[in-house]
Design a protein around this motif. Structure first.
Motif, PDB file in Angstrom:
ATOM      1  N   ARG A   6       0.845  -1.204   0.000  1.00  0.00           N
ATOM      2  CA  ARG A   6       0.000   0.000   0.000  1.00  0.00           C
ATOM      3  C   ARG A   6       0.872   1.242   0.000  1.00  0.00           C
ATOM      4  NH1 ARG A   6       1.913   2.536   4.621  1.00  0.00           N
ATOM      5  NH2 ARG A   6       1.332   1.528   6.563  1.00  0.00           N
ATOM      6  N   ALA A   8       0.182   5.183   1.628  1.00  0.00           N
ATOM      7  CA  ALA A   8      -0.790   5.799   2.546  1.00  0.00           C
ATOM      8  C   ALA A   8      -0.441   7.261   2.823  1.00  0.00           C
ATOM      9  CB  ALA A   8      -0.835   4.992   3.845  1.00  0.00           C
ATOM     10  N   PRO A   9      -0.661   8.130   1.861  1.00  0.00           N
ATOM     11  CA  PRO A   9      -0.273   9.534   2.056  1.00  0.00           C
ATOM     12  C   PRO A   9      -1.235  10.301   2.960  1.00  0.00           C
ATOM     13  CG  PRO A   9      -1.341   9.290  -0.071  1.00  0.00           C
ATOM     14  CD  PRO A   9      -1.241   7.897   0.520  1.00  0.00           C
ATOM     15  N   SER A  10      -0.722  11.320   3.618  1.00  0.00           N
ATOM     16  CA  SER A  10      -1.551  12.249   4.392  1.00  0.00           C
ATOM     17  C   SER A  10      -1.820  13.461   3.501  1.00  0.00           C
ATOM     18  CB  SER A  10      -0.806  12.695   5.650  1.00  0.00           C
ATOM     19  OG  SER A  10      -0.469  11.574   6.424  1.00  0.00           O
ATOM     20  N   GLU A  42      -4.696   9.055   4.547  1.00  0.00           N
ATOM     21  CA  GLU A  42      -4.589   9.164   6.009  1.00  0.00           C
ATOM     22  C   GLU A  42      -4.959  10.584   6.431  1.00  0.00           C
ATOM     23  OE1 GLU A  42      -0.978   7.048   7.354  1.00  0.00           O
ATOM     24  OE2 GLU A  42      -2.324   5.334   7.187  1.00  0.00           O
ATOM     25  N   TYR A 176      -2.806   7.580  15.280  1.00  0.00           N
ATOM     26  CA  TYR A 176      -2.166   7.053  14.081  1.00  0.00           C
ATOM     27  C   TYR A 176      -1.719   5.586  14.248  1.00  0.00           C
ATOM     28  CZ  TYR A 176       1.966   6.276  11.127  1.00  0.00           C
ATOM     29  OH  TYR A 176       2.906   5.723  10.324  1.00  0.00           O
ATOM     30  N   VAL A 180      -3.383   2.830  11.650  1.00  0.00           N
ATOM     31  CA  VAL A 180      -2.538   2.187  10.646  1.00  0.00           C
ATOM     32  C   VAL A 180      -2.629   0.663  10.756  1.00  0.00           C
ATOM     33  CG1 VAL A 180      -0.101   1.759  10.094  1.00  0.00           C
ATOM     34  CG2 VAL A 180      -0.928   4.094  10.346  1.00  0.00           C
ATOM     35  N   ARG A 194       7.393   2.065   3.369  1.00  0.00           N
ATOM     36  CA  ARG A 194       7.177   3.491   3.648  1.00  0.00           C
ATOM     37  C   ARG A 194       8.509   4.134   3.965  1.00  0.00           C
ATOM     38  NH1 ARG A 194       3.885   2.453   9.303  1.00  0.00           N
ATOM     39  NH2 ARG A 194       5.592   1.439  10.415  1.00  0.00           N
ATOM     40  N   LEU A 198       9.606   6.703   9.451  1.00  0.00           N
ATOM     41  CA  LEU A 198       8.549   6.082  10.248  1.00  0.00           C
ATOM     42  C   LEU A 198       8.988   4.803  10.950  1.00  0.00           C
ATOM     43  CD1 LEU A 198       5.620   6.785   7.792  1.00  0.00           C
ATOM     44  CD2 LEU A 198       5.925   7.763  10.068  1.00  0.00           C
TER      45      LEU A 198
HETATM   46  N1  GLU Z   1       0.472   8.881   6.322  1.00  0.00           N
HETATM   47  C1  GLU Z   1       1.863   8.755   6.639  1.00  0.00           C
HETATM   48  C2  GLU Z   1       2.642   9.832   5.926  1.00  0.00           C
HETATM   49  O1  GLU Z   1       2.170  10.411   4.995  1.00  0.00           O
HETATM   50  C3  GLU Z   1       2.427   7.408   6.234  1.00  0.00           C
HETATM   51  C4  GLU Z   1       2.020   6.340   7.168  1.00  0.00           C
HETATM   52  C5  GLU Z   1       2.450   4.942   6.761  1.00  0.00           C
HETATM   53  O2  GLU Z   1       2.915   4.746   5.622  1.00  0.00           O
HETATM   54  O3  GLU Z   1       2.312   4.047   7.578  1.00  0.00           O
HETATM   55  O4  GLU Z   1       3.746  10.138   6.297  1.00  0.00           O
END
Ligand code: GLU
Length: 295
Positions: A6, A8-10, A42, A176, A180, A194, A198
């Protein structure tokens, strides 16, 4: 599961080339294994999330040639799932403010950045007293300094100490680290790819997954893109989004080629897919000089 992946952008701003590079790599990890790839927005942080950023981010992902399976999932629409998961956990209310945690951590014997456990053993009377002061509590899952280790597919062995994890923030929204985990399991994600920024949150997420009885994902934290000044790439570094690059006369294919080449891959996406080898990825950050991404 397996290698299903996946991105998962904010949606708090446009994606920059560093985000796009991570997205390309996440897609390559999944697709080179013949696996599914999903996108999740996200947007739990309602103050910073904007529909126009979501739209722009999805357009940019499609423009650089990424495709995904199924509908895009939005965290802002999944509150009931998070609440159900939180209800299954052994949590306690935590009334501490950020400042209190910071002060306690800087006291003698305090551990910087660590939750000192202030609210863990409050009596019912103490809880009622704090509640009466009108402070809404966060909810924490007991972890009490558990050690969690995992083998990252890019960064290698990693271990972290897990404080009592905030699973619900004091404004009532899911934290978060909870969302997640619930979403990755719910979307059938087996491998999380990712940004390396993180990796520090991963032990807590594994702890939450274990506590919920969900399968652990495997992890690949890919190096970030830094600017020439050594700091994490950001807007102030100039033309860093796809729109910026287009405005200075660059094509999407050119930007993509540079990003792929910075990861040691052919600049053509189909060729990169054939050539992709997770084991060959560098652990060091790539550097964006504005003209080129160097390794
Ligand atoms: N939404 C987070 C971000 O944009 C990424 C979270 C993830 O990949 O687990 O930095």
């Amino acid at each position: 599961m397996g290698h299903d992946g996946r991105y998962a952008p904010s949606p708090s701003g446009p994606l920059h080339v560093g985000n796009l590079r991570t997205a390309l790599l996440a897609w390559l990890f999944a697709r080179s294994a013949g696996a599914r790839f999903v996108v999740r927005v996200e947007d739990l942080d309602r103050g910073r999330s904007r529909p126009e950023h979501e739209r722009g981010q999805l357009e940019d992902l499609a423009a650089i040639g990424l495709d995904w399976d199924g509908e895009v999932v939005r965290q802002s629409e999944r509150g009931a799932l998070y609440a159900a998961a939180i209800g299954r956990l052994d949590t306690y209310p935590c009334f501490c403010t950020r400042a209190e945690i910071r002060d306690a951590a800087s006291a003698p014997h305090g551990m910087p950045g660590h939750y000192p456990g202030t609210c863990r053993e409050l009596t019912a009377a103490q809880r009622a007293e704090r509640q009466a002061q009108g402070r809404p509590p966060a909810l924490r899952l007991r972890a009490g300094g558990a050690r969690v280790a995992f083998e990252d597919r890019v960064m290698g062995q990693y271990e972290g100490v897990v404080d009592d994890v905030v699973v619900r923030r004091n404004d009532g929204t899911a934290a978060y680290n909870l969302a997640v985990v619930v979403d990755d399991a719910g979307q059938g994600v087996g491998e999380v790819v990712r940004g390396a920024d993180l990796i520090g949150a991963t032990p807590a997420q594994i702890f939450v997954a274990d506590a919920l009885g969900l399968p652990r994902c495997s992890y690949a934290h890919v190096p970030l893109v830094l600017a020439a000044d050594g700091t994490r790439l950001a807007k102030r570094h100039g033309a860093v989004t796809l729109a910026d690059r287009r405005a200075i006369g660059e094509s999407v294919a050119e930007v993509r080629a540079r990003l792929l080449e910075s990861a040691g891959l052919p600049g053509d996406l189909d060729e990169a897919l054939t050539a992709f080898d997770p084991a060959a990825l560098a652990r060091d950050p790539a550097v964006w000089t504005g003209e080129a991404v160097l390794r």
